[in-house]
Design an enzyme around this catalytic site. Sequence first.
Site, PDB file in Angstrom:
ATOM      1  N   LYS A  13       0.831  -1.214   0.000  1.00 54.62           N
ATOM      2  CA  LYS A  13       0.000   0.000   0.000  1.00 54.62           C
ATOM      3  C   LYS A  13       0.867   1.268   0.000  1.00 54.62           C
ATOM      4  O   LYS A  13       0.521   2.248  -0.647  1.00 54.62           O
ATOM      5  CB  LYS A  13      -1.002   0.001   1.157  1.00 54.62           C
ATOM      6  CG  LYS A  13      -0.392  -0.124   2.537  1.00 54.62           C
ATOM      7  CD  LYS A  13      -1.464  -0.340   3.587  1.00 54.62           C
ATOM      8  CE  LYS A  13      -0.846  -0.429   4.975  1.00 54.62           C
ATOM      9  NZ  LYS A  13       0.187  -1.495   5.129  1.00 54.62           N
ATOM     10  N   ARG A  85      -6.931   2.282  11.165  1.00 52.34           N
ATOM     11  CA  ARG A  85      -6.594   0.888  11.475  1.00 52.34           C
ATOM     12  C   ARG A  85      -7.345   0.362  12.678  1.00 52.34           C
ATOM     13  O   ARG A  85      -7.149  -0.791  13.059  1.00 52.34           O
ATOM     14  CB  ARG A  85      -5.120   0.769  11.804  1.00 52.34           C
ATOM     15  CG  ARG A  85      -4.257   0.940  10.612  1.00 52.34           C
ATOM     16  CD  ARG A  85      -2.907   0.374  10.894  1.00 52.34           C
ATOM     17  NE  ARG A  85      -1.979   1.076  10.077  1.00 52.34           N
ATOM     18  CZ  ARG A  85      -0.855   0.577   9.636  1.00 52.34           C
ATOM     19  NH1 ARG A  85      -0.502  -0.624   9.966  1.00 52.34           N
ATOM     20  NH2 ARG A  85      -0.062   1.273   8.873  1.00 52.34           N
ATOM     21  N   ARG A 119      12.319  -6.341   2.820  1.00 48.38           N
ATOM     22  CA  ARG A 119      12.266  -4.923   2.485  1.00 48.38           C
ATOM     23  C   ARG A 119      13.573  -4.186   2.831  1.00 48.38           C
ATOM     24  O   ARG A 119      14.168  -4.378   3.883  1.00 48.38           O
ATOM     25  CB  ARG A 119      11.121  -4.249   3.237  1.00 48.38           C
ATOM     26  CG  ARG A 119      10.963  -2.778   2.857  1.00 48.38           C
ATOM     27  CD  ARG A 119      10.382  -1.932   3.963  1.00 48.38           C
ATOM     28  NE  ARG A 119       9.544  -2.676   4.832  1.00 48.38           N
ATOM     29  CZ  ARG A 119       8.218  -2.585   4.862  1.00 48.38           C
ATOM     30  NH1 ARG A 119       7.602  -1.784   4.056  1.00 48.38           N
ATOM     31  NH2 ARG A 119       7.542  -3.295   5.724  1.00 48.38           N
ATOM     32  N   ARG A 153      13.969  -1.710   8.491  1.00 46.93           N
ATOM     33  CA  ARG A 153      13.225  -1.057   9.575  1.00 46.93           C
ATOM     34  C   ARG A 153      13.346  -1.843  10.870  1.00 46.93           C
ATOM     35  O   ARG A 153      13.589  -3.046  10.848  1.00 46.93           O
ATOM     36  CB  ARG A 153      11.739  -0.969   9.179  1.00 46.93           C
ATOM     37  CG  ARG A 153      11.417   0.278   8.441  1.00 46.93           C
ATOM     38  CD  ARG A 153      10.053   0.394   7.858  1.00 46.93           C
ATOM     39  NE  ARG A 153       8.937  -0.265   8.494  1.00 46.93           N
ATOM     40  CZ  ARG A 153       7.710  -0.267   7.987  1.00 46.93           C
ATOM     41  NH1 ARG A 153       7.473   0.367   6.860  1.00 46.93           N
ATOM     42  NH2 ARG A 153       6.729  -0.893   8.599  1.00 46.93           N
ATOM     43  N   ARG A 164       2.582  -7.883  13.901  1.00 45.43           N
ATOM     44  CA  ARG A 164       1.883  -6.954  13.013  1.00 45.43           C
ATOM     45  C   ARG A 164       0.769  -7.669  12.257  1.00 45.43           C
ATOM     46  O   ARG A 164      -0.303  -7.110  12.040  1.00 45.43           O
ATOM     47  CB  ARG A 164       2.881  -6.306  12.042  1.00 45.43           C
ATOM     48  CG  ARG A 164       3.713  -5.217  12.723  1.00 45.43           C
ATOM     49  CD  ARG A 164       5.001  -4.946  12.005  1.00 45.43           C
ATOM     50  NE  ARG A 164       4.824  -4.354  10.696  1.00 45.43           N
ATOM     51  CZ  ARG A 164       5.772  -4.360   9.762  1.00 45.43           C
ATOM     52  NH1 ARG A 164       6.946  -4.911  10.005  1.00 45.43           N
ATOM     53  NH2 ARG A 164       5.544  -3.814   8.592  1.00 45.43           N
TER      54      ARG A 164
HETATM   55  P1  AP5 Z   1       5.313  -1.565   1.122  1.00 43.94           P
HETATM   56  O1  AP5 Z   1       4.833  -0.696   0.021  1.00 43.94           O
HETATM   57  O2  AP5 Z   1       6.280  -1.002   2.102  1.00 43.94           O
HETATM   58  O3  AP5 Z   1       4.072  -2.220   1.883  1.00 43.94           O
HETATM   59  P2  AP5 Z   1       3.172  -1.632   3.000  1.00 43.94           P
HETATM   60  O4  AP5 Z   1       1.852  -2.267   2.861  1.00 43.94           O
HETATM   61  O5  AP5 Z   1       3.226  -0.125   2.978  1.00 43.94           O
HETATM   62  O6  AP5 Z   1       3.936  -2.253   4.238  1.00 43.94           O
HETATM   63  P3  AP5 Z   1       4.339  -1.673   5.613  1.00 43.94           P
HETATM   64  O7  AP5 Z   1       5.186  -2.720   6.246  1.00 43.94           O
HETATM   65  O8  AP5 Z   1       4.931  -0.298   5.494  1.00 43.94           O
HETATM   66  O9  AP5 Z   1       2.947  -1.606   6.286  1.00 43.94           O
HETATM   67  P4  AP5 Z   1       2.663  -1.460   7.756  1.00 43.94           P
HETATM   68  O10 AP5 Z   1       1.217  -1.239   7.704  1.00 43.94           O
HETATM   69  O11 AP5 Z   1       3.137  -2.511   8.648  1.00 43.94           O
HETATM   70  O12 AP5 Z   1       3.613  -0.228   8.131  1.00 43.94           O
HETATM   71  P5  AP5 Z   1       3.320   1.309   8.387  1.00 43.94           P
HETATM   72  O13 AP5 Z   1       4.526   2.042   8.040  1.00 43.94           O
HETATM   73  O14 AP5 Z   1       2.042   1.725   7.799  1.00 43.94           O
HETATM   74  O15 AP5 Z   1       5.899  -2.875   0.442  1.00 43.94           O
HETATM   75  C1  AP5 Z   1       6.481  -3.877   1.226  1.00 43.94           C
HETATM   76  C2  AP5 Z   1       7.681  -4.461   0.461  1.00 43.94           C
HETATM   77  O16 AP5 Z   1       7.214  -5.189  -0.677  1.00 43.94           O
HETATM   78  C3  AP5 Z   1       8.677  -3.429  -0.085  1.00 43.94           C
HETATM   79  O17 AP5 Z   1       9.962  -3.939   0.019  1.00 43.94           O
HETATM   80  C4  AP5 Z   1       8.282  -3.237  -1.568  1.00 43.94           C
HETATM   81  O18 AP5 Z   1       9.384  -2.921  -2.361  1.00 43.94           O
HETATM   82  C5  AP5 Z   1       7.736  -4.639  -1.902  1.00 43.94           C
HETATM   83  N1  AP5 Z   1       6.614  -4.599  -2.834  1.00 43.94           N
HETATM   84  C6  AP5 Z   1       5.563  -3.751  -2.810  1.00 43.94           C
HETATM   85  N2  AP5 Z   1       4.698  -4.057  -3.790  1.00 43.94           N
HETATM   86  C7  AP5 Z   1       5.218  -5.140  -4.441  1.00 43.94           C
HETATM   87  C8  AP5 Z   1       4.779  -5.933  -5.562  1.00 43.94           C
HETATM   88  N3  AP5 Z   1       3.636  -5.669  -6.195  1.00 43.94           N
HETATM   89  N4  AP5 Z   1       5.559  -6.963  -5.940  1.00 43.94           N
HETATM   90  C9  AP5 Z   1       6.713  -7.244  -5.293  1.00 43.94           C
HETATM   91  N5  AP5 Z   1       7.193  -6.527  -4.245  1.00 43.94           N
HETATM   92  C10 AP5 Z   1       6.444  -5.498  -3.823  1.00 43.94           C
HETATM   93  O19 AP5 Z   1       3.122   1.260   9.980  1.00 43.94           O
HETATM   94  C11 AP5 Z   1       4.208   0.914  10.817  1.00 43.94           C
HETATM   95  C12 AP5 Z   1       3.754   0.915  12.248  1.00 43.94           C
HETATM   96  O20 AP5 Z   1       3.318   2.233  12.633  1.00 43.94           O
HETATM   97  C13 AP5 Z   1       2.562   0.007  12.584  1.00 43.94           C
HETATM   98  O21 AP5 Z   1       2.960  -1.329  12.806  1.00 43.94           O
HETATM   99  C14 AP5 Z   1       2.038   0.683  13.836  1.00 43.94           C
HETATM  100  O22 AP5 Z   1       2.856   0.391  14.941  1.00 43.94           O
HETATM  101  C15 AP5 Z   1       2.211   2.164  13.517  1.00 43.94           C
HETATM  102  N6  AP5 Z   1       1.031   2.720  12.870  1.00 43.94           N
HETATM  103  C16 AP5 Z   1       0.921   3.148  11.591  1.00 43.94           C
HETATM  104  N7  AP5 Z   1      -0.306   3.599  11.345  1.00 43.94           N
HETATM  105  C17 AP5 Z   1      -1.003   3.465  12.492  1.00 43.94           C
HETATM  106  C18 AP5 Z   1      -2.342   3.745  12.842  1.00 43.94           C
HETATM  107  N8  AP5 Z   1      -3.209   4.251  11.961  1.00 43.94           N
HETATM  108  N9  AP5 Z   1      -2.740   3.468  14.120  1.00 43.94           N
HETATM  109  C19 AP5 Z   1      -1.882   2.973  15.030  1.00 43.94           C
HETATM  110  N10 AP5 Z   1      -0.600   2.679  14.756  1.00 43.94           N
HETATM  111  C20 AP5 Z   1      -0.159   2.914  13.485  1.00 43.94           C
END
Ligand code: AP5
Length: 202
Positions: A13, A85, A119, A153, A164
């Site tokens: 995403k 979320r 990643r 990360r 997660r």
């Molecule tokens: P990537 O695009 O990074 O995927 P993503 O879905 O954004 O994954 P995240 O790990 O960033 O999601 P997350 O929800 O855990 O983390 P966030 O930062 O939001 O792609 C992943 C990998 O795959 C990359 O290496 C990419 O190159 C590869 N890839 C992508 N698409 C591909 C494809 N089509 N084919 C092949 N490879 C591909 O949140 C982090 C933390 O912050 C959470 O755990 C939580 O603690 C906190 N947090 C964030 N938002 C909230 C909230 N709203 N409420 C409470 N806590 C929150």
Amino acid sequence: MKLVFIGKPGSGKGTQAKILSKKLKISHISTGDLFRQSTGEFSKLVHSYIDGGNFVPDDLTIKMLRERILKEDCKNGFIFDGFPRTLPQAEMLEKEIKIDYIIDVHISDEEAIKRMSGRRICKKCGELYNLNTNHIPKKKNMCDKCGGILFKREDQTSEAIKKRIEIHYKEVKPILKKFNPIIINGEQSIDKVTEDILKILE
Ligand code: AP5
């Protein structure tokens, strides 16, 4: 245009939000990135949650998001990446912001684990790579675009990844039920996923 990208950790995403925010000329608002880029006491506090794979409490998350969308660059619209979320976050969204499309980038748990573990991120420009998929950097540990060093990360440990995914099922699933988002197959090439999302927005 106001969009929400919901999806399992590692679903892509963030990758899609980044591409589409450029194409559509709207802001990319990732709550995860905002937490990781924070400084001082707030940063220490949020890292005590995120590094272990736990959610940051709703009051902190909602306050941060409300402040973010008041900024000038949100005037033309935005993509929320990773918000809402939890049910309180979803309720805030329903009450305060009119969203055009809610999109769920869907992948299996196995694919999510594979992508999260592989990643790599460029320290300088934020470009994403993955050692476990076909999105590998040409030179080891170096960004193809700017030559920056690649890093992992803090929440990429196998423990945090497991947590997660567990939290995703517990907290995010009820939201998917509530909003009934448009589901996109995230297990395709990055370009094909972008193409599918653009078709919906046409
Ligand atoms: P990537 O695009 O990074 O995927 P993503 O879905 O954004 O994954 P995240 O790990 O960033 O999601 P997350 O929800 O855990 O983390 P966030 O930062 O939001 O792609 C992943 C990998 O795959 C990359 O290496 C990419 O190159 C590869 N890839 C992508 N698409 C591909 C494809 N089509 N084919 C092949 N490879 C591909 O949140 C982090 C933390 O912050 C959470 O755990 C939580 O603690 C906190 N947090 C964030 N938002 C909230 C909230 N709203 N409420 C409470 N806590 C929150």
